[in-house]
Design a protein around this motif. Sequence first.
Motif, PDB file in Angstrom:
ATOM      1  N   ASP A 114       2.041   2.656  12.695  1.00  0.00           N
ATOM      2  CA  ASP A 114       2.255   1.294  12.194  1.00  0.00           C
ATOM      3  C   ASP A 114       3.689   0.862  12.461  1.00  0.00           C
ATOM      4  OD1 ASP A 114       1.836  -1.119  10.982  1.00  0.00           O
ATOM      5  OD2 ASP A 114       1.967  -0.354   8.944  1.00  0.00           O
ATOM      6  N   VAL A 115       4.574   0.980  11.474  1.00  0.00           N
ATOM      7  CA  VAL A 115       5.948   0.497  11.657  1.00  0.00           C
ATOM      8  C   VAL A 115       6.754   1.500  12.495  1.00  0.00           C
ATOM      9  CG1 VAL A 115       8.002  -0.312  10.467  1.00  0.00           C
ATOM     10  CG2 VAL A 115       5.774  -0.498   9.346  1.00  0.00           C
ATOM     11  N   ILE A 116       7.539   0.984  13.424  1.00  0.00           N
ATOM     12  CA  ILE A 116       8.361   1.879  14.278  1.00  0.00           C
ATOM     13  C   ILE A 116       9.799   1.368  14.277  1.00  0.00           C
ATOM     14  CG2 ILE A 116       8.708   2.786  16.612  1.00  0.00           C
ATOM     15  CD1 ILE A 116       5.799   1.940  17.214  1.00  0.00           C
ATOM     16  N   ILE A 117      10.768   2.264  14.152  1.00  0.00           N
ATOM     17  CA  ILE A 117      12.154   1.857  14.418  1.00  0.00           C
ATOM     18  C   ILE A 117      12.861   2.921  15.250  1.00  0.00           C
ATOM     19  CG2 ILE A 117      12.551   0.379  12.397  1.00  0.00           C
ATOM     20  CD1 ILE A 117      14.077   2.735  11.142  1.00  0.00           C
ATOM     21  N   GLN A 118      13.820   2.452  16.036  1.00  0.00           N
ATOM     22  CA  GLN A 118      14.672   3.387  16.766  1.00  0.00           C
ATOM     23  C   GLN A 118      16.095   3.015  16.398  1.00  0.00           C
ATOM     24  OE1 GLN A 118      14.382   3.271  21.050  1.00  0.00           O
ATOM     25  NE2 GLN A 118      16.139   4.643  21.286  1.00  0.00           N
ATOM     26  N   ASN A 119      16.884   4.018  16.053  1.00  0.00           N
ATOM     27  CA  ASN A 119      18.271   3.741  15.667  1.00  0.00           C
ATOM     28  C   ASN A 119      19.165   3.544  16.882  1.00  0.00           C
ATOM     29  OD1 ASN A 119      17.728   3.850  12.999  1.00  0.00           O
ATOM     30  ND2 ASN A 119      18.492   5.936  12.707  1.00  0.00           N
ATOM     31  N   LEU A 120      20.342   2.980  16.634  1.00  0.00           N
ATOM     32  CA  LEU A 120      21.377   2.910  17.677  1.00  0.00           C
ATOM     33  C   LEU A 120      21.702   4.316  18.121  1.00  0.00           C
ATOM     34  CD1 LEU A 120      24.132   0.395  16.592  1.00  0.00           C
ATOM     35  CD2 LEU A 120      22.631   0.305  18.580  1.00  0.00           C
ATOM     36  N   SER A 121      22.051   4.455  19.390  1.00  0.00           N
ATOM     37  CA  SER A 121      22.337   5.810  19.823  1.00  0.00           C
ATOM     38  C   SER A 121      23.817   6.143  19.628  1.00  0.00           C
ATOM     39  CB  SER A 121      21.917   5.994  21.284  1.00  0.00           C
ATOM     40  OG  SER A 121      22.955   5.629  22.136  1.00  0.00           O
ATOM     41  N   LYS A 122      24.057   7.422  19.416  1.00  0.00           N
ATOM     42  CA  LYS A 122      25.411   7.908  19.207  1.00  0.00           C
ATOM     43  C   LYS A 122      25.540   9.198  20.000  1.00  0.00           C
ATOM     44  CE  LYS A 122      28.185   9.061  15.324  1.00  0.00           C
ATOM     45  NZ  LYS A 122      28.064   9.629  14.001  1.00  0.00           N
TER      46      LYS A 122
ATOM     47  N   ASN B   8       0.821  -1.208   0.000  1.00  0.00           N
ATOM     48  CA  ASN B   8       0.000   0.000   0.000  1.00  0.00           C
ATOM     49  C   ASN B   8       0.851   1.252   0.000  1.00  0.00           C
ATOM     50  OD1 ASN B   8       0.323   1.296   2.602  1.00  0.00           O
ATOM     51  ND2 ASN B   8      -0.752  -0.440   3.487  1.00  0.00           N
ATOM     52  N   ARG B   9       0.194   2.299  -0.450  1.00  0.00           N
ATOM     53  CA  ARG B   9       0.820   3.617  -0.525  1.00  0.00           C
ATOM     54  C   ARG B   9       0.122   4.565   0.439  1.00  0.00           C
ATOM     55  NH1 ARG B   9       2.700   4.093  -6.545  1.00  0.00           N
ATOM     56  NH2 ARG B   9       1.106   2.607  -7.159  1.00  0.00           N
ATOM     57  N   ASP B  10      -0.499   3.992   1.461  1.00  0.00           N
ATOM     58  CA  ASP B  10      -1.343   4.815   2.340  1.00  0.00           C
ATOM     59  C   ASP B  10      -0.575   5.445   3.487  1.00  0.00           C
ATOM     60  OD1 ASP B  10      -3.344   3.856   0.777  1.00  0.00           O
ATOM     61  OD2 ASP B  10      -4.001   2.318   2.205  1.00  0.00           O
ATOM     62  N   GLU B  11       0.697   5.102   3.617  1.00  0.00           N
ATOM     63  CA  GLU B  11       1.394   5.557   4.808  1.00  0.00           C
ATOM     64  C   GLU B  11       2.438   6.623   4.504  1.00  0.00           C
ATOM     65  OE1 GLU B  11       2.644   2.291   7.353  1.00  0.00           O
ATOM     66  OE2 GLU B  11       0.815   1.191   6.872  1.00  0.00           O
ATOM     67  N   ALA B  12       2.849   7.305   5.533  1.00  0.00           N
ATOM     68  CA  ALA B  12       3.914   8.304   5.434  1.00  0.00           C
ATOM     69  C   ALA B  12       4.840   8.094   6.620  1.00  0.00           C
ATOM     70  CB  ALA B  12       3.327   9.706   5.458  1.00  0.00           C
ATOM     71  N   LYS B  13       6.105   8.493   6.411  1.00  0.00           N
ATOM     72  CA  LYS B  13       7.104   8.258   7.458  1.00  0.00           C
ATOM     73  C   LYS B  13       7.424   9.564   8.181  1.00  0.00           C
ATOM     74  CE  LYS B  13      11.526   7.385   6.470  1.00  0.00           C
ATOM     75  NZ  LYS B  13      12.770   6.683   6.093  1.00  0.00           N
ATOM     76  N   VAL B  14       7.513   9.472   9.479  1.00  0.00           N
ATOM     77  CA  VAL B  14       7.894  10.626  10.287  1.00  0.00           C
ATOM     78  C   VAL B  14       9.151  10.238  11.058  1.00  0.00           C
ATOM     79  CG1 VAL B  14       7.181  12.199  12.129  1.00  0.00           C
ATOM     80  CG2 VAL B  14       5.459  11.244  10.574  1.00  0.00           C
ATOM     81  N   SER B  15      10.197  11.053  10.977  1.00  0.00           N
ATOM     82  CA  SER B  15      11.410  10.771  11.745  1.00  0.00           C
ATOM     83  C   SER B  15      11.668  11.915  12.710  1.00  0.00           C
ATOM     84  CB  SER B  15      12.620  10.614  10.827  1.00  0.00           C
ATOM     85  OG  SER B  15      12.370   9.591   9.887  1.00  0.00           O
ATOM     86  N   VAL B  16      12.005  11.537  13.924  1.00  0.00           N
ATOM     87  CA  VAL B  16      12.418  12.540  14.902  1.00  0.00           C
ATOM     88  C   VAL B  16      13.903  12.295  15.118  1.00  0.00           C
ATOM     89  CG1 VAL B  16      11.881  13.613  17.107  1.00  0.00           C
ATOM     90  CG2 VAL B  16      10.145  12.256  15.934  1.00  0.00           C
ATOM     91  N   ILE B  17      14.714  13.253  14.702  1.00  0.00           N
ATOM     92  CA  ILE B  17      16.162  13.064  14.642  1.00  0.00           C
ATOM     93  C   ILE B  17      16.836  13.739  15.841  1.00  0.00           C
ATOM     94  CG2 ILE B  17      18.210  13.377  13.169  1.00  0.00           C
ATOM     95  CD1 ILE B  17      16.187  12.065  11.486  1.00  0.00           C
ATOM     96  N   GLY B  18      17.774  13.011  16.429  1.00  0.00           N
ATOM     97  CA  GLY B  18      18.600  13.629  17.474  1.00  0.00           C
ATOM     98  C   GLY B  18      17.883  13.834  18.801  1.00  0.00           C
ATOM     99  N   VAL B  19      17.104  12.825  19.206  1.00  0.00           N
ATOM    100  CA  VAL B  19      16.448  12.951  20.512  1.00  0.00           C
ATOM    101  C   VAL B  19      17.363  12.353  21.587  1.00  0.00           C
ATOM    102  CG1 VAL B  19      14.145  12.879  19.526  1.00  0.00           C
ATOM    103  CG2 VAL B  19      15.200  10.756  20.277  1.00  0.00           C
ATOM    104  N   PRO B  20      17.291  12.856  22.827  1.00  0.00           N
ATOM    105  CA  PRO B  20      18.109  12.292  23.898  1.00  0.00           C
ATOM    106  C   PRO B  20      17.777  10.811  24.090  1.00  0.00           C
ATOM    107  CG  PRO B  20      16.953  14.283  24.631  1.00  0.00           C
ATOM    108  CD  PRO B  20      16.415  13.939  23.279  1.00  0.00           C
ATOM    109  N   ASP B  21      18.795   9.983  24.219  1.00  0.00           N
ATOM    110  CA  ASP B  21      18.570   8.543  24.385  1.00  0.00           C
ATOM    111  C   ASP B  21      18.411   8.221  25.867  1.00  0.00           C
ATOM    112  OD1 ASP B  21      18.328   5.888  23.919  1.00  0.00           O
ATOM    113  OD2 ASP B  21      20.446   5.519  23.504  1.00  0.00           O
TER     114      ASP B  21
END
Length: 457
Positions: A340-348, A307-320
């Motif tokens: 729906d889909v959620i990911i959290q990146n490794l912290s740096k 599907n093409r019904d979704e959009a992605k939102v990223s919050v960049i550089g939040v305190p881990d």
Amino acid sequence: MKCSYLGMKQTAKIESFAKNDTSQFREMTPVKISNMALIVHKYGGTSMGSTERIRNVAKRVAKWARAGHQMVVVPSAMSGETNRLLGLAKELAPAKPTDAYSRELDMLASTGEQVSVGLLAIALQAEGVESVSYAGWQVPIKTDNSFTKARIESIDDKRIRGDLNAGRVVIVTGFQGVDEASNITTLGRGGSDTSAVAVAAALKAAECLIYTDVDGVYTTDPRVVPEARRLHTVSFEEMLEMASMGSKVLQIRSVEFAGKYKVPLRVLSSFTPWDIDIHEEATSGTLITFEEDENMEQAIVSGIAFNRDEAKVSVIGVPDKPGIAYQILGTVADANIEVDVIIQNLSKDGKTDFSFTVHRNDFAKTVDLLKTAVLPNLGSAEIVGDTKICKVSIVGIGMRSHVGVASKMFRSLSEEGINIQMISTSEIKTSVVIDEKYMELAVRALHKAFDLDQTGA
Ligand code: ASP
Ligand code: MG
């Protein structure tokens, strides 16, 4: 019998027969349609689109009745009619989210189905078949009072059974019901599927046949992959995944309902000649099953949904640190926006990034909300959005017992040079979020990689 509801949005509440003992439905397994079975037919708007088509429906139903079956028919409004009616309301006043306005929308929109049942009963009588039609409130089909998206609470089978026992074909309006205060309600767009399944559950019908303008459920959308094949059977759980991800054959609530009450459900074409052999007709289309049939050769992957019904939102550089995911996603959830889909990146350096998807209609609202309610508390964090994404999923109950399915998916996408942005998995599906422009390429590649264009599954 195992019946999980994987992949259903957590907010999805399944309609319940509050007043009936639900255990009575649990013993049911798909049965062969034998003589004198109680059968429910559902006809969509296209099948009911003109008096000529209604006559064809009547001839088909008459054939089933003459073969000795007890017949209940649930039609939709004639095609375009519900849109036309709702359009009239809009001409007079813009849509308002008030109960008073929604009540009148239901009063209005429900008339489409009332026209259909009356016409079909007349057409059946003209074929020499005794028949009687009912509006939802006459059965009654009782619902809650959420106008325009009501949920069925109970169905009284007495009146219908009386007619069936007297040899009449019973025609019941799809889409509508009645609340406790005798207001007419509707079940949401596409709701006639749910009406039909609910009526079939209440009557413990041998099978509910959904006649529609496609001839079944396919391994994927044939407009994207011409080699897509019709599935003879698909499990209820797979169907739920496919229905929720863009294979718009059935209203998803009807699939949830069929799963809960174990209603044997078949999707088939209403464009076959009405006088096609009844046994051929009864085994055509796609049967939605409830158990893994051990004798059946089970494909690992049954279908590719997208599907093409979704959009992605990223919050960049939040305190881990603890509580951040809650701050972001909790705020979004409190605004009734489904994530729906959620990911959290490794912290740096003590910072991390979050990405998640929401429905495209909720995208602007989500970004606004985060900017005003969350960002001010997150130091130097920033928000990046992307609406040019799509989600592609492989679905199959066979994935439960096979390893390496997801990696085969990733390999196949990498061979096409498609970058995966996000991944989510459940027991019976793996989904990836990718750039929208690669959607068709991905679907074709996966369809091939999992041998879905080969016959025999
Ligand atoms: N007539 C209603 C609609 O157009 C219900 C249905 O067709 O299932 O949404
Ligand atoms: Mg429909």
